[in-house]
Design a protein around this motif. Structure first.
Motif, short mmCIF file in Angstrom:
data_model
loop_
_atom_site.label_atom_id
_atom_site.label_comp_id
_atom_site.label_asym_id
_atom_site.label_seq_id
_atom_site.Cartn_x
_atom_site.Cartn_y
_atom_site.Cartn_z
N ILE A 202 -10.68 44.19 -34.58
CA ILE A 202 -9.52 43.59 -35.24
C ILE A 202 -8.72 44.67 -35.97
O ILE A 202 -9.25 45.40 -36.81
N PHE A 203 -7.43 44.74 -35.63
CA PHE A 203 -6.52 45.66 -36.28
C PHE A 203 -5.37 44.85 -36.87
O PHE A 203 -4.90 43.89 -36.27
N PHE A 204 -4.90 45.26 -38.04
CA PHE A 204 -3.88 44.53 -38.78
C PHE A 204 -2.71 45.46 -39.05
O PHE A 204 -2.91 46.63 -39.39
N PHE B 276 0.89 34.96 -46.62
CA PHE B 276 1.60 35.85 -45.72
C PHE B 276 3.06 36.02 -46.09
O PHE B 276 3.74 36.89 -45.57
N ASP B 277 3.55 35.21 -47.02
CA ASP B 277 4.92 35.38 -47.49
C ASP B 277 5.07 36.64 -48.35
O ASP B 277 6.18 37.04 -48.67
N CYS B 278 3.97 37.29 -48.70
CA CYS B 278 4.01 38.54 -49.48
C CYS B 278 4.54 39.70 -48.65
O CYS B 278 4.97 40.71 -49.20
N ALA B 279 4.50 39.58 -47.33
CA ALA B 279 4.95 40.65 -46.43
C ALA B 279 6.11 40.15 -45.59
O ALA B 279 6.19 38.96 -45.27
N CYS B 280 6.99 41.06 -45.21
CA CYS B 280 8.08 40.67 -44.30
C CYS B 280 7.50 40.27 -42.96
O CYS B 280 7.97 39.32 -42.33
N GLU B 281 6.47 41.00 -42.52
CA GLU B 281 5.86 40.72 -41.22
C GLU B 281 4.40 41.16 -41.27
O GLU B 281 4.08 42.19 -41.84
N SER B 282 3.53 40.37 -40.67
CA SER B 282 2.11 40.72 -40.56
C SER B 282 1.65 40.41 -39.15
O SER B 282 2.04 39.40 -38.58
N MET B 283 0.83 41.29 -38.61
CA MET B 283 0.32 41.10 -37.25
C MET B 283 -1.18 41.39 -37.24
O MET B 283 -1.62 42.35 -37.85
N ILE B 284 -1.91 40.55 -36.53
CA ILE B 284 -3.34 40.77 -36.31
C ILE B 284 -3.52 40.93 -34.81
O ILE B 284 -3.05 40.10 -34.03
N TYR B 285 -4.21 42.01 -34.41
CA TYR B 285 -4.45 42.31 -33.00
C TYR B 285 -5.94 42.19 -32.71
O TYR B 285 -6.75 42.71 -33.47
N THR C 174 -0.45 53.99 -29.83
CA THR C 174 0.23 53.28 -28.74
C THR C 174 1.46 52.52 -29.23
O THR C 174 1.72 52.43 -30.43
N SER C 175 2.13 51.91 -28.28
CA SER C 175 3.30 51.08 -28.59
C SER C 175 2.92 49.60 -28.60
O SER C 175 3.77 48.74 -28.45
N ILE C 176 1.65 49.31 -28.80
CA ILE C 176 1.18 47.92 -28.79
C ILE C 176 1.92 47.08 -29.80
O ILE C 176 2.27 45.93 -29.53
N ILE C 177 2.22 47.64 -30.96
CA ILE C 177 2.86 46.82 -31.99
C ILE C 177 4.26 46.37 -31.59
O ILE C 177 4.74 45.36 -32.07
N SER C 178 4.90 47.08 -30.66
CA SER C 178 6.24 46.66 -30.24
C SER C 178 6.24 45.89 -28.92
O SER C 178 7.24 45.29 -28.57
N PRO D 110 3.32 43.62 -27.54
CA PRO D 110 2.00 43.01 -27.37
C PRO D 110 1.88 42.15 -26.11
O PRO D 110 0.82 42.12 -25.48
N GLN D 111 2.95 41.48 -25.70
CA GLN D 111 2.89 40.63 -24.51
C GLN D 111 2.55 41.45 -23.27
O GLN D 111 1.77 41.03 -22.43
N LYS D 112 3.12 42.62 -23.17
CA LYS D 112 2.86 43.53 -22.04
C LYS D 112 1.38 43.88 -21.97
O LYS D 112 0.77 43.89 -20.91
N TYR D 113 0.78 44.16 -23.12
CA TYR D 113 -0.62 44.59 -23.15
C TYR D 113 -1.59 43.44 -22.90
O TYR D 113 -2.69 43.65 -22.42
N ILE D 114 -1.17 42.21 -23.21
CA ILE D 114 -2.00 41.05 -22.85
C ILE D 114 -2.00 40.91 -21.33
O ILE D 114 -3.05 40.72 -20.72
N LYS D 115 -0.84 41.03 -20.71
CA LYS D 115 -0.75 40.91 -19.25
C LYS D 115 -1.55 42.00 -18.55
O LYS D 115 -2.09 41.79 -17.47
N GLU D 116 -1.63 43.19 -19.17
CA GLU D 116 -2.39 44.30 -18.58
C GLU D 116 -3.89 44.20 -18.89
O GLU D 116 -4.67 45.00 -18.40
N GLY D 117 -4.28 43.25 -19.73
CA GLY D 117 -5.69 43.07 -20.05
C GLY D 117 -6.23 44.01 -21.12
O GLY D 117 -7.43 44.05 -21.36
N ILE D 118 -5.36 44.73 -21.79
CA ILE D 118 -5.79 45.66 -22.85
C ILE D 118 -5.95 44.93 -24.18
O ILE D 118 -6.88 45.18 -24.93
#
Length: 184
Positions: A48-50, A96-105, A119-123, A125-133
């Motif tokens: 898990i990465f945040f 989560f309203d304390c941050a403009c944006e939060s993401m959990i991977y 990597t560019s995963i943060i920008s 993520p849909q691409k990396y799901i399709k690739e299975g990463i």
């Protein structure tokens, strides 16, 4: 406009993934608790990465159980970005309203912390799901006003159980044919 802490959820199932969007779920204590539990249960056995954007340090402990933080990193020339490696997704979406944006991977054991940071995963993520990463990601955007979750179709039943639970709590859940991440 909010009426009676009403939560709206839309979801889409396509060939590679299942996605849901929810509005203001943190306004409904029961729904927020169910989503917190879902995210925690989903994180078991995964890396898990945040990523938090404009998340002040003093508010970090309201969102993430600090005991689950294994590593922390910040971008040197952009201190508004914070990255955490977590032992699990023990988080509290009510803040989560304390941050403009939060993401959990959510990753399998093949992806390392340094791989994630490089990597560019943060920008994309849909691409990396399709690739299975990437297995899944959860996003809180617009300071907790919108929530987005997308995962590999392998976890479709887990998401459908969550959606049925939210429906039982009175959330308005609707399947749609088109749903795109609001800030791509």
């Amino acid at each position: 406009m909010r009426y009676n802490n009403e939560v709206f959820v839309k979801y889409r199932i396509d060939k590679d993934s299942i996605v849901f969007w929810a509005s203001d779920i943190n306004e409904n204590i029961s729904a927020a608790k169910v989503l917190n539990e879902f995210l925690y249960d989903f994180s078991k056995g995964k890396k898990i990465f945040f990523h938090g954007y404009r998340l002040p340090e003093e508010h970090l402990s309201q969102i993430v159980d600090t005991k689950v933080i294994l590593e922390k990193s910040e971008i040197i020339n952009d201190p508004f970005n914070i990255f955490l490696r977590l032992s699990d997704a023990k988080i509290n979406i009510n803040h989560f309203d304390c941050a403009c944006e939060s993401m959990i991977y959510y990753f399998d054991n093949k992806v390392n912390w340094t791989d994630f940071l490089a990597t560019s995963i943060i920008s994309q993520p849909q691409k990396y799901i399709k690739e299975g990463i990437l297995i899944a990601y959860f996003a809180s955007v617009d300071q907790g006003a919108d929530y987005w979750f997308e995962c590999s179709k392998d976890y479709k039943e887990n998401v459908l159980i969550l959606l049925r639970t939210l429906t039982a709590l009175g959330c308005r859940v609707k399947q749609v044919s088109h749903l795109s991440f609001p800030y791509n």
